[in-house]
Design a protein around this motif. Sequence first.
Motif, PDB file in Angstrom:
ATOM      1  N   VAL A 110     -31.407  12.083 -18.625  1.00  0.00           N
ATOM      2  CA  VAL A 110     -31.254  13.408 -19.217  1.00  0.00           C
ATOM      3  C   VAL A 110     -29.822  13.566 -19.715  1.00  0.00           C
ATOM      4  O   VAL A 110     -28.878  13.063 -19.105  1.00  0.00           O
ATOM      5  N   VAL A 111     -29.672  14.249 -20.853  1.00  0.00           N
ATOM      6  CA  VAL A 111     -28.358  14.571 -21.408  1.00  0.00           C
ATOM      7  C   VAL A 111     -28.315  16.061 -21.655  1.00  0.00           C
ATOM      8  O   VAL A 111     -29.238  16.629 -22.252  1.00  0.00           O
ATOM      9  N   SER A 116     -21.992  22.635 -15.850  1.00  0.00           N
ATOM     10  CA  SER A 116     -21.798  21.453 -14.996  1.00  0.00           C
ATOM     11  C   SER A 116     -22.305  21.682 -13.581  1.00  0.00           C
ATOM     12  O   SER A 116     -22.989  20.825 -13.006  1.00  0.00           O
ATOM     13  N   GLY A 117     -21.956  22.836 -13.005  1.00  0.00           N
ATOM     14  CA  GLY A 117     -22.390  23.114 -11.648  1.00  0.00           C
ATOM     15  C   GLY A 117     -23.891  23.182 -11.526  1.00  0.00           C
ATOM     16  O   GLY A 117     -24.482  22.672 -10.562  1.00  0.00           O
ATOM     17  N   ALA A 118     -24.531  23.808 -12.517  1.00  0.00           N
ATOM     18  CA  ALA A 118     -25.989  23.889 -12.513  1.00  0.00           C
ATOM     19  C   ALA A 118     -26.604  22.503 -12.660  1.00  0.00           C
ATOM     20  O   ALA A 118     -27.607  22.176 -12.001  1.00  0.00           O
ATOM     21  N   MET A 119     -26.023  21.671 -13.522  1.00  0.00           N
ATOM     22  CA  MET A 119     -26.541  20.312 -13.699  1.00  0.00           C
ATOM     23  C   MET A 119     -26.516  19.534 -12.404  1.00  0.00           C
ATOM     24  O   MET A 119     -27.497  18.887 -12.029  1.00  0.00           O
ATOM     25  N   LEU A 120     -25.377  19.586 -11.706  1.00  0.00           N
ATOM     26  CA  LEU A 120     -25.253  18.831 -10.460  1.00  0.00           C
ATOM     27  C   LEU A 120     -26.234  19.347  -9.416  1.00  0.00           C
ATOM     28  O   LEU A 120     -26.906  18.565  -8.737  1.00  0.00           O
ATOM     29  N   ALA A 121     -26.341  20.674  -9.291  1.00  0.00           N
ATOM     30  CA  ALA A 121     -27.257  21.250  -8.304  1.00  0.00           C
ATOM     31  C   ALA A 121     -28.700  20.865  -8.605  1.00  0.00           C
ATOM     32  O   ALA A 121     -29.454  20.448  -7.712  1.00  0.00           O
ATOM     33  N   VAL A 300     -23.393   9.718 -11.139  1.00  0.00           N
ATOM     34  CA  VAL A 300     -23.917   8.451 -10.633  1.00  0.00           C
ATOM     35  C   VAL A 300     -24.394   8.615  -9.199  1.00  0.00           C
ATOM     36  O   VAL A 300     -23.917   9.481  -8.462  1.00  0.00           O
ATOM     37  N   GLY A 301     -25.358   7.772  -8.804  1.00  0.00           N
ATOM     38  CA  GLY A 301     -25.902   7.840  -7.460  1.00  0.00           C
ATOM     39  C   GLY A 301     -27.193   8.617  -7.374  1.00  0.00           C
ATOM     40  O   GLY A 301     -27.643   8.952  -6.274  1.00  0.00           O
ATOM     41  N   LEU A 302     -27.818   8.906  -8.520  1.00  0.00           N
ATOM     42  CA  LEU A 302     -29.060   9.676  -8.565  1.00  0.00           C
ATOM     43  C   LEU A 302     -30.241   8.779  -8.954  1.00  0.00           C
ATOM     44  O   LEU A 302     -30.054   7.678  -9.483  1.00  0.00           O
ATOM     45  N   ASN A 303     -31.453   9.281  -8.731  1.00  0.00           N
ATOM     46  CA  ASN A 303     -32.664   8.536  -9.079  1.00  0.00           C
ATOM     47  C   ASN A 303     -33.000   8.645 -10.555  1.00  0.00           C
ATOM     48  O   ASN A 303     -34.170   8.778 -10.930  1.00  0.00           O
ATOM     49  N   GLY A 304     -32.022   8.602 -11.389  1.00  0.00           N
ATOM     50  CA  GLY A 304     -32.188   8.697 -12.828  1.00  0.00           C
ATOM     51  C   GLY A 304     -30.821   8.826 -13.474  1.00  0.00           C
ATOM     52  O   GLY A 304     -29.827   9.119 -12.807  1.00  0.00           O
ATOM     53  N   VAL A 305     -30.761   8.594 -14.763  1.00  0.00           N
ATOM     54  CA  VAL A 305     -29.504   8.706 -15.505  1.00  0.00           C
ATOM     55  C   VAL A 305     -29.288  10.173 -15.880  1.00  0.00           C
ATOM     56  O   VAL A 305     -30.151  10.790 -16.501  1.00  0.00           O
ATOM     57  N   VAL A 306     -28.150  10.719 -15.490  1.00  0.00           N
ATOM     58  CA  VAL A 306     -27.821  12.117 -15.791  1.00  0.00           C
ATOM     59  C   VAL A 306     -26.440  12.144 -16.440  1.00  0.00           C
ATOM     60  O   VAL A 306     -25.438  11.824 -15.792  1.00  0.00           O
ATOM     61  N   VAL A 307     -26.382  12.538 -17.720  1.00  0.00           N
ATOM     62  CA  VAL A 307     -25.125  12.528 -18.481  1.00  0.00           C
ATOM     63  C   VAL A 307     -24.765  13.945 -18.873  1.00  0.00           C
ATOM     64  O   VAL A 307     -25.572  14.680 -19.452  1.00  0.00           O
ATOM     65  N   LYS A 308     -23.519  14.325 -18.581  1.00  0.00           N
ATOM     66  CA  LYS A 308     -22.998  15.653 -18.905  1.00  0.00           C
ATOM     67  C   LYS A 308     -22.079  15.545 -20.116  1.00  0.00           C
ATOM     68  O   LYS A 308     -21.019  14.930 -20.059  1.00  0.00           O
ATOM     69  N   SER A 309     -22.494  16.144 -21.223  1.00  0.00           N
ATOM     70  CA  SER A 309     -21.636  16.218 -22.407  1.00  0.00           C
ATOM     71  C   SER A 309     -20.698  17.410 -22.270  1.00  0.00           C
ATOM     72  O   SER A 309     -21.054  18.424 -21.658  1.00  0.00           O
ATOM     73  N   PHE A 318     -21.468  14.712 -29.045  1.00  0.00           N
ATOM     74  CA  PHE A 318     -22.762  14.707 -28.358  1.00  0.00           C
ATOM     75  C   PHE A 318     -23.461  13.367 -28.561  1.00  0.00           C
ATOM     76  O   PHE A 318     -24.100  12.841 -27.633  1.00  0.00           O
ATOM     77  N   ALA A 319     -23.338  12.797 -29.739  1.00  0.00           N
ATOM     78  CA  ALA A 319     -23.928  11.477 -29.991  1.00  0.00           C
ATOM     79  C   ALA A 319     -23.316  10.431 -29.062  1.00  0.00           C
ATOM     80  O   ALA A 319     -24.010   9.513 -28.608  1.00  0.00           O
ATOM     81  N   SER A 320     -22.023  10.560 -28.766  1.00  0.00           N
ATOM     82  CA  SER A 320     -21.376   9.625 -27.839  1.00  0.00           C
ATOM     83  C   SER A 320     -21.958   9.751 -26.437  1.00  0.00           C
ATOM     84  O   SER A 320     -22.128   8.755 -25.732  1.00  0.00           O
ATOM     85  N   ALA A 321     -22.270  10.991 -26.023  1.00  0.00           N
ATOM     86  CA  ALA A 321     -22.908  11.186 -24.723  1.00  0.00           C
ATOM     87  C   ALA A 321     -24.281  10.529 -24.686  1.00  0.00           C
ATOM     88  O   ALA A 321     -24.676   9.934 -23.677  1.00  0.00           O
ATOM     89  N   VAL A 322     -25.018  10.619 -25.794  1.00  0.00           N
ATOM     90  CA  VAL A 322     -26.309   9.943 -25.885  1.00  0.00           C
ATOM     91  C   VAL A 322     -26.119   8.429 -25.818  1.00  0.00           C
ATOM     92  O   VAL A 322     -26.899   7.719 -25.175  1.00  0.00           O
TER      93      VAL A 322
END
Length: 365
Positions: A110-111, A116-121, A300-309, A318-322
């Motif tokens: 997910v990107v 940020s706080g909501a994403m991590l939670a 990092v350390g999650l059961n999936g790729v999670v990228v915060k732009s 945003f393309a770089s985050a992708v």
Amino acid sequence: MSETGSSFSEAEPFTLAIDGMGGDGGPEVVVAGLAIAADRHPSARILLIGDEDRLREQLARHPKAAAICTVRPAAAAVPMDMKPTAALRLRDSSMRLAMDAVAQGEARGVVSAGNSGAMLALAKIVIKTLPGISRPAMAAISPTTKGDVVMLDLGANMACDWRNLVEFAVMGEAFAKAVLGLTAPTIGLLNVGSEELKGDEKLRQAAEILRNSPLAPQFHGFVEGHDITAGTTDVVVTDGFTGNVALKTGEGALKMSFVLLRQVFRSGLLAKLGYLLVRPGLNRMREWLDPRRYNGAVFVGLNGVVVKSHGGTDAEGFASAVDVAMDMVTHRFNESIRERLSRMGALTALRPGAGKDQPAVAVVS
């Protein structure tokens, strides 16, 4: 689910789920960024989630993005100032649905440019951490005089113990392999000095464990703040408070340098003539240090790729985050972490207060 591209099989998982409503620019920036990403990753499959009308309006303007995207409506978006606890209760937000897609195996990552706080939670609750990892960390790439460096943690964990630091070292090493393409990245623990007796107990114990682990040949030891930009090591490990301060201090210093250069070259006729001579070199330096190239912090350390732009980035950023997310999926980052964790039995048994004479060893490779 409504489709804008017809080349995808619904039986196959999407490569990435994208929060189409995150960030200051919202769908306009996100879809424009996906149009750039489509040129770089023409075979990518994107599950784009958000306000359907707004997303389709933008996709109509960017046919390249439309060709790789499937739209999934979401009734709400997570505001940038929403508290994480409130975001957890918002089950129909674009960010939550993107996380759900990863948790359910529909997407590999997910990107989002959102909160940020909501994403991590949400990531911790919905996607969950990998077995054997006590806390996820935020990692990102920064420029150095020798190339690039991976830094973590950058704000996910304000306080850490020595076990967290060892886990960060393991994940940072895997990140550098996947994203930077390094075969044996070197690792440093950020400290107030390079001497073995410097720092607090958690740093010294983490260093002792790493020196007695299979990562020992890659472990440089302690590094200081100036070593980050000097490229002394490929990976710099620290707690989230220190890492966030170091990152933002570096960003501020970079901005100040360009402001001062601008003032110098505007100070007189000779300075302006000098600028004309050095402009090609300055343009190359500006491109090299362009923060958009380094956009895309990873939990990092999650059961999936999670990228915060970054929330304020533009389409190129945003393309770089992708790009980062695609690299991690393509190079099987999480699979590499799982393989390492399977050899980390001793690390999972570590406990605070382990004797210094016989430290537990992290069994990794």
